[in-house]
Design a protein around this motif. Structure first.
Motif, PDB file in Angstrom:
ATOM      1  N   ASP A 124       1.241  -1.144  -0.281  1.00  0.00           N
ATOM      2  CA  ASP A 124       0.114  -0.345  -0.043  1.00  0.00           C
ATOM      3  C   ASP A 124       0.865   1.746  -0.261  1.00  0.00           C
ATOM      4  OD1 ASP A 124      -2.347  -1.529   0.616  1.00  0.00           O
ATOM      5  OD2 ASP A 124      -2.656  -1.246   2.442  1.00  0.00           O
ATOM      6  N   PHE A 125       0.086   2.441  -0.024  1.00  0.00           N
ATOM      7  CA  PHE A 125       0.924   3.481  -0.594  1.00  0.00           C
ATOM      8  C   PHE A 125       0.341   4.239   0.604  1.00  0.00           C
ATOM      9  CE2 PHE A 125       1.387   2.597  -5.148  1.00  0.00           C
ATOM     10  CZ  PHE A 125       3.209   2.989  -4.982  1.00  0.00           C
ATOM     11  N   LEU A 128      -0.714   8.410   1.993  1.00  0.00           N
ATOM     12  CA  LEU A 128      -1.306   9.063   1.436  1.00  0.00           C
ATOM     13  C   LEU A 128      -1.056  10.293   2.762  1.00  0.00           C
ATOM     14  CD1 LEU A 128      -3.816   9.347  -1.056  1.00  0.00           C
ATOM     15  CD2 LEU A 128      -2.189   9.599  -1.242  1.00  0.00           C
ATOM     16  N   LYS A 183     -11.986   9.938  -1.485  1.00  0.00           N
ATOM     17  CA  LYS A 183     -10.449   9.559  -0.466  1.00  0.00           C
ATOM     18  C   LYS A 183     -10.205  10.641   0.498  1.00  0.00           C
ATOM     19  CE  LYS A 183      -7.782   5.807   0.322  1.00  0.00           C
ATOM     20  NZ  LYS A 183      -8.357   5.062   1.210  1.00  0.00           N
ATOM     21  N   ILE A 241      -3.241   3.601   1.317  1.00  0.00           N
ATOM     22  CA  ILE A 241      -4.638   3.345  -0.192  1.00  0.00           C
ATOM     23  C   ILE A 241      -3.662   2.071  -0.940  1.00  0.00           C
ATOM     24  CG2 ILE A 241      -3.545   5.475  -1.333  1.00  0.00           C
ATOM     25  CD1 ILE A 241      -5.391   5.890  -3.030  1.00  0.00           C
ATOM     26  N   CYS A 259      -4.790   3.270  -6.138  1.00  0.00           N
ATOM     27  CA  CYS A 259      -3.623   4.369  -6.258  1.00  0.00           C
ATOM     28  C   CYS A 259      -3.229   4.783  -7.396  1.00  0.00           C
ATOM     29  CB  CYS A 259      -1.885   4.026  -5.437  1.00  0.00           C
ATOM     30  SG  CYS A 259      -1.299   5.814  -5.575  1.00  0.00           S
ATOM     31  N   GLN A 271      -7.100   6.260  -8.897  1.00  0.00           N
ATOM     32  CA  GLN A 271      -6.950   7.028  -8.539  1.00  0.00           C
ATOM     33  C   GLN A 271      -6.087   8.704  -9.311  1.00  0.00           C
ATOM     34  OE1 GLN A 271      -5.334   8.906  -5.526  1.00  0.00           O
ATOM     35  NE2 GLN A 271      -7.766   9.639  -5.061  1.00  0.00           N
ATOM     36  N   SER A 272      -5.054   7.508 -10.416  1.00  0.00           N
ATOM     37  CA  SER A 272      -4.304   8.082 -11.061  1.00  0.00           C
ATOM     38  C   SER A 272      -4.646   8.625 -12.309  1.00  0.00           C
ATOM     39  CB  SER A 272      -3.023   7.694 -10.949  1.00  0.00           C
ATOM     40  OG  SER A 272      -2.463   7.881 -10.151  1.00  0.00           O
ATOM     41  N   THR A 325      -0.220   6.125 -16.835  1.00  0.00           N
ATOM     42  CA  THR A 325      -0.440   5.519 -15.359  1.00  0.00           C
ATOM     43  C   THR A 325       0.300   3.616 -15.046  1.00  0.00           C
ATOM     44  OG1 THR A 325      -2.551   6.238 -14.556  1.00  0.00           O
ATOM     45  CG2 THR A 325      -2.048   4.212 -14.348  1.00  0.00           C
ATOM     46  N   CYS A 335      -3.125  10.425  -5.265  1.00  0.00           N
ATOM     47  CA  CYS A 335      -1.884   9.783  -5.824  1.00  0.00           C
ATOM     48  C   CYS A 335      -1.182  10.713  -7.186  1.00  0.00           C
ATOM     49  CB  CYS A 335      -2.266   8.040  -6.030  1.00  0.00           C
ATOM     50  SG  CYS A 335      -2.009   7.218  -4.903  1.00  0.00           S
ATOM     51  N   MET A 366       4.707  10.416  -6.475  1.00  0.00           N
ATOM     52  CA  MET A 366       4.997   9.033  -6.104  1.00  0.00           C
ATOM     53  C   MET A 366       6.073   8.451  -7.125  1.00  0.00           C
ATOM     54  SD  MET A 366       0.745   7.832  -8.040  1.00  0.00           S
ATOM     55  CE  MET A 366       2.060   6.171  -7.789  1.00  0.00           C
TER      56      MET A 366
END
Length: 312
Positions: free
Chosen positions: A10-11, A13, A79, A91, A96, A99-100, A159, A178, A183
């Motif tokens: 996971d990332f 934020l 989010k 996220i 991610c 979303q990007s 992406t 994201c 990133m």
């Protein structure tokens, strides 16, 4: 900086707002703006769809702009609000990427669509006799389809790259969504080639359209000054100036953020600027494009009367 489990895919934020009273105040303000954006843009989409007198290029473009903005804020704000309220900053890797993808698709499509709208007004005011042929239904559909298609293709490329590069450092993204440039600071490989691609995409989808729009509105304002009707001149001048203001609020922070080299970028500054093109302009667009617009107000009255007569 908070410590997170670095073995997770996971990332995380960091978010825009601090967990304090001032943070809660700005959070409430953002939620209010989010609800205004939803209501305003959804109303414009439904109004233009229901009233046949608005089925002309200018308002078809406007309905598409409202549709983009409706999805734009829905991609970012929920989010962000969920993370802020629950204190869960994570996220998923796929989330991610999704979303990007939508952020870049909608941002690219809006950048091109605003150019189409400026061209529509340019032809309508500067070449009114040629308007029916230059802005036919077919041309309008092609412009809209082209904006969505080019935005999607650009988004897919960026992406796909972001999801396939190795991330071997901290997975903590210093942003509230994201954002791919944010990133890339976490990648454990040299991304200078890709950064040139970001520069090229920003120039194509944002800088060139913005310059084109400014030039077209400049031509329009010159044409407005030659109008004999004082009322028509005031209306056209107000329309052009307000539209150009909103367009600037969308393009200028976007271009400034993405064209700067990494060494000159500040995460805090990037997040503040992102508020303009992710939250503020989706709120302002339906207001600016409908305020003092007699055709939109007339359509609203007709739709309300129709609904009222059906209930009676």
């Amino acid at each position: 900086m908070e410590n997170y489990n670095q073995t997770s895919t996971d990332f995380f934020l960091l978010g825009l707002l601090p967990p304090s009273k001032i943070g809660l105040f700005f959070f409430s303000l953002i939620i209010l703006m989010f609800l205004m954006a939803l209501l305003g843009n959804l109303s414009m989409v439904l109004l233009i769809m229901l009233d046949t007198q608005l089925h002309i290029p200018m308002y078809v473009f406007l309905s598409q702009l409202s549709l983009i903005d409706l999805n734009y804020v829905s991609t970012i704000v929920p989010k962000m609000a969920f993370n802020y309220l629950l204190g869960n900053k994570s996220i998923s890797f796929i989330g991610c990427g999704v979303q990007s993808f939508f952020f870049l698709t909608l941002g690219g499509a809006e950048g091109l669509l605003l150019t189409c709208m400026a061209y529509d007004r340019y032809v309508a005011i500067c070449f009114p006799l040629h308007y029916p042929t230059r802005m036919s239904k077919r041309v309008c559909v092609l412009m809209i389809a082209g904006s969505w298609t080019m935005g999607s293709i650009n988004s897919c490329a960026h992406t796909a790259y972001a999801l396939h590069i190795p991330y071997c450092r901290s997975r903590t993204i210093n942003h509230f969504f994201c954002d791919i440039p944010a990133m890339l600071t976490l990648a454990c490989m040299d991304t200078w080639v890709y950064e040139r691609t970001v520069f090229a995409s920003t120039t194509l989808f944002l800088l060139f359209p913005f310059i084109t729009i400014v030039c077209s509105y400049g031509r329009v304002l010159l044409a407005v000054l030659r109008m004999r009707s004082t009322a028509g001149r005031k209306k056209a001048y107000w329309t052009c100036s307000t539209h150009l203001t909103v367009v600037t609020l969308f393009y200028a922070p976007f271009v400034y953020t993405y064209l700067r080299p990494r060494s000159l970028r500040s995460p805090t500054e990037d997040m503040v600027l992102a508020v303009f093109y992710t939250i503020l302009t989706p709120v302002l667009n339906p207001v600016i494009y409908s305020l003092r617009n007699k055709e939109v107000m007339g359509a609203l009255r007709r739709v309300i009367q129709r609904i009222y007569s059906v209930k009676m």
